[in-house]
Structure formats: structure tokens, C-alpha cells
Design a protein around this motif. Structure first.
Motif, PDB file in Angstrom:
ATOM      1  N   TYR A 104     -18.377  22.476 -19.025  1.00 47.68           N
ATOM      2  CA  TYR A 104     -19.021  21.202 -18.704  1.00 47.68           C
ATOM      3  C   TYR A 104     -18.022  20.238 -18.059  1.00 47.68           C
ATOM      4  CZ  TYR A 104     -21.255  16.683 -19.463  1.00 47.68           C
ATOM      5  OH  TYR A 104     -21.773  15.430 -19.299  1.00 47.68           O
ATOM      6  N   VAL A 105     -16.852  20.117 -18.689  1.00 43.14           N
ATOM      7  CA  VAL A 105     -15.854  19.180 -18.193  1.00 43.14           C
ATOM      8  C   VAL A 105     -15.331  19.619 -16.823  1.00 43.14           C
ATOM      9  CG1 VAL A 105     -13.529  18.283 -18.583  1.00 43.14           C
ATOM     10  CG2 VAL A 105     -15.171  18.300 -20.456  1.00 43.14           C
ATOM     11  N   SER A 108     -17.774  19.322 -14.014  1.00 42.51           N
ATOM     12  CA  SER A 108     -18.007  17.930 -13.613  1.00 42.51           C
ATOM     13  C   SER A 108     -16.864  17.366 -12.779  1.00 42.51           C
ATOM     14  CB  SER A 108     -18.181  17.034 -14.843  1.00 42.51           C
ATOM     15  OG  SER A 108     -19.126  17.572 -15.727  1.00 42.51           O
ATOM     16  N   LEU A 109     -15.659  17.882 -13.017  1.00 43.64           N
ATOM     17  CA  LEU A 109     -14.498  17.293 -12.351  1.00 43.64           C
ATOM     18  C   LEU A 109     -14.228  17.874 -10.967  1.00 43.64           C
ATOM     19  CD1 LEU A 109     -11.950  17.038 -15.333  1.00 43.64           C
ATOM     20  CD2 LEU A 109     -13.346  15.212 -14.343  1.00 43.64           C
ATOM     21  N   VAL A 110     -14.509  19.155 -10.779  1.00 46.90           N
ATOM     22  CA  VAL A 110     -14.117  19.798  -9.519  1.00 46.90           C
ATOM     23  C   VAL A 110     -15.103  19.508  -8.387  1.00 46.90           C
ATOM     24  CG1 VAL A 110     -12.902  21.663 -10.714  1.00 46.90           C
ATOM     25  CG2 VAL A 110     -15.312  21.964 -10.041  1.00 46.90           C
TER      26      VAL A 110
END
Lengths: 243, 76
Positions: free
Chosen positions: B8-9, B12-14
Motif C-alpha cells: 500500500y505504502v 502510493s509513493l512510486v
């Protein structure tokens, strides 16, 4: 953004340290402009203090911030003047934040409720549930990581750091209370035995609480020693002003 | 759990989630997560002075403790 404030010290480092404590954030979260390097002078004659101008990149949030202080991520957030969001924008951001945080917690295996406690800046979210101690961590380290991650995820499609604050079981208020109690107890001890006491290393926001708690006392004074994450507050008997 | 956290993290960041892979290896009772992202996204998951990676690892640790497991994250 405001122009910050001026600080001085024998060296630039000392001036920066004074700024850190004034704002309650680490120097990474500030923009520091060196106004004067200062000089030692010759045999102490003509010595001049180093002067800096410092301001906080993103306003600090209340409560325990540590190394995950908002504002270090220029690569993610473009620096610009933070605008006060309209009430509607703030409500929308709060709701989005609530959902992202819920999702984060679920993915981590926590069964906890997230509620919006306030949409005034900074927006505050509260996590309630059972066995949330591990989510807070030692000195709030885990909570700080969680809060940093939430803001990072929310900043993805925004130009500003959202500055969402997370609280768990009133941890933030309790932490401040316990720091104040600790400060009072130690101040009493220092006055009684006349020796300075050095506290354990703390984030800037915690040190700030200690300094403020003892600021008006006639019998003790506080200052900080050490650098970065190892910076510690010292409580010392107040020296008579020497003339 | 836990795996979902990293997914999830990271997702979301890439900027290039299609080039992201996450593999899981069991080693002496410990789960080793190997996250691979596009070289262009490395900065996003590492962050300045490793702040983002450190935060992900902290949350991973919390998640593992919550489930009474041990887990580490490798990023390449």
C-alpha cells in the motif's frame, strides 16, 4: 511565510541551537541564514557573536514531533507559502486523511477506529482501540513514523505538507503532562542538592516543554547540550549574575 | 497484513507501480520482504537521508510485533 527571527550565540552552531529550542524543531526543519559568522576577537577583545536568521519551513505541530519533523522533503513538497485552507477544503482533507490512516492501520493488522477530532489547522485525528501501546512506541517514535507516513501519502497530490496530527489515547497531552511533572520534580532535586541534572536525549518539541515549564522559576535554569538526536536538556541551579 | 502495508505504502509513493515487485522469503522464522522499484522511484521510497525508508521499516516493525512475527525490509 514570515521572516523568522534572529538568534545569536558564540558560534553559528550555538545560534542554531537557540533557534531550535525557540521553535521546538530540529534544524533540518528550519531555513537558516547566517548573518554573521561572528569572531573570537583578539584575546577576547572585539569578539562578536555569530548571528543567524531562522524560520521554520513548515509550522511545527503541537505535541511530540521527532526526527520525522515535517518539512524536510523538498523533493516531495515544493516550498511555498502555506495557505490557510477553506473550511470545506479542510473538512475534505480531514476525511481523506481519516480514510488513508484507517487503511494504513488495517494493513498493519490493527483493528482500530479513526475519528476526526478537529479540522482547525492542524487537523487532528484520533486513533482509539485496544492494545495501541506498540503503535505509540518508545517516546512516541512509532507514532511519529505513522504521522510522517500519513502526511507523506497525503502530500502526493498536493503542493503542501498537509500537517495532519495523529493522537492515540491522548498520548500527546499525557506526554506533555508527564514532561512537566518530571521537570518540576527534577527542578526541586537540583535546588536541594545544588548540582545540575542532565536529562536523557529528547526531540526538540519535548525539550521545549521542559524549558517552558521551568522558565519562570527563580531557583533553576535550563539549557541544552549535545547535537542532533543526542541533544539533552540540563537543569542547573541558577547562577547569581556576576558583575 | 504487513505485506499489504508495504504494498500500500510503496504503491502510493512510486510513479511507476507497474515496475514494482515485492517478494517474500521466510528465513529462520523471519520474513524478509524484498521490495524492488524502478530506479526512477528509488528516491521516493528512500527519501532524503533515508527518512521514508526508515519510516516504512518502523511501521513494518510495529505491524510485525502486532502479529507476533519478525520481519525485515530490503529495498533495491
Amino acid at each position: 511565510m514570515d521572516d523568522g527571527a534572529e538568534f545569536s550565540g558564540k558560534t553559528v552552531d550555538e545560534a542554531v541551537a537557540a533557534a531550535e529550542e525557540h521553535f521546538g524543531v530540529e534544524k533540518d526543519a528550519m531555513t537558516v541564514e547566517v548573518l554573521s559568522q561572528g569572531s573570537r576577537g583578539v584575546f577576547g577583545l572585539g569578539a562578536e557573536n555569530a548571528r543567524i536568521r531562522a524560520r521554520v519551513d513548515h509550522a511545527p505541530v503541537a505535541g511530540a514531533e521527532d526526527q520525522f519533523v515535517a518539512g524536510e522533503d523538498e523533493d516531495i513538497i515544493e516550498r511555498e507559502i502555506p495557505e490557510e485552507p477553506s473550511p470545506r477544503e479542510a473538512a475534505a482533507l480531514a476525511e481523506e486523511a481519516r480514510q488513508v490512516l484507517s487503511e494504513l492501520l488495517t494493513s498493519m493488522g490493527f483493528n482500530a477506529d479513526v475519528s476526526i477530532r478537529g479540522t482547525e489547522t492542524p487537523i487532528m485525528l484520533a486513533i482509539t482501540g485496544s492494545n495501541l501501546g506498540v503503535l505509540i512506541g518508545r517516546r512516541g517514535d512509532n507514532l511519529a513514523a505513522l504521522q510522517f507516513m500519513l502526511n507523506l501519502l497525503l502530500s502526493k497530490n498536493r503542493r503542501q505538507w498537509p500537517r495532519i496530527v495523529i493522537d492515540i489515547e491522548n498520548y500527546r497531552a499525557r506526554r506533555e503532562d508527564s514532561l512537566r511533572t518530571l521537570a518540576d520534580r527534577l527542578a526541586y532535586r537540583v535546588r536541594r542538592n545544588g548540582r545540575p541534572f542532565t536529562l536523557e536525549a529528547m526531540p526538540a518539541s519535548d525539550r521545549r516543554v521542559i524549558h517552558l515549564a521551568l522558565r519562570d522559576r527563580p531557583d533553576v535554569e535550563t539549557y541544552s547540550i549535545g547535537e542532533g538526536p543526542a541533544r539533552r536538556v540540563v537543569i542547573a541551579p541558577k547562577q547569581r549574575v556576576q558583575t | 497484513m504487513t505485506r499489504e502495508l508495504i504494498e500500500y505504502v510503496a504503491r502510493s509513493l512510486v510513479d511507476h507501480p507497474e515496475e514494482m515487485t515485492l517478494t517474500e522469503i521466510e528465513e529462520d522464522g523471519m520474513t524478509v520482504y524484498q521490495l524492488h522499484v524502478s530506479p526512477r522511484d528509488m528516491g521516493k521510497v528512500i527519501g532524503r537521508r533515508g527518512r521514508v525508508a526508515r519510516a516504512i521499516r518502523t511501521l513494518l516493525k510495529v505491524s510485525a510485533i502486532q502479529q507476533q512475527k519478525r520481519a525485515v525490509l530490503e529495498i533495491d
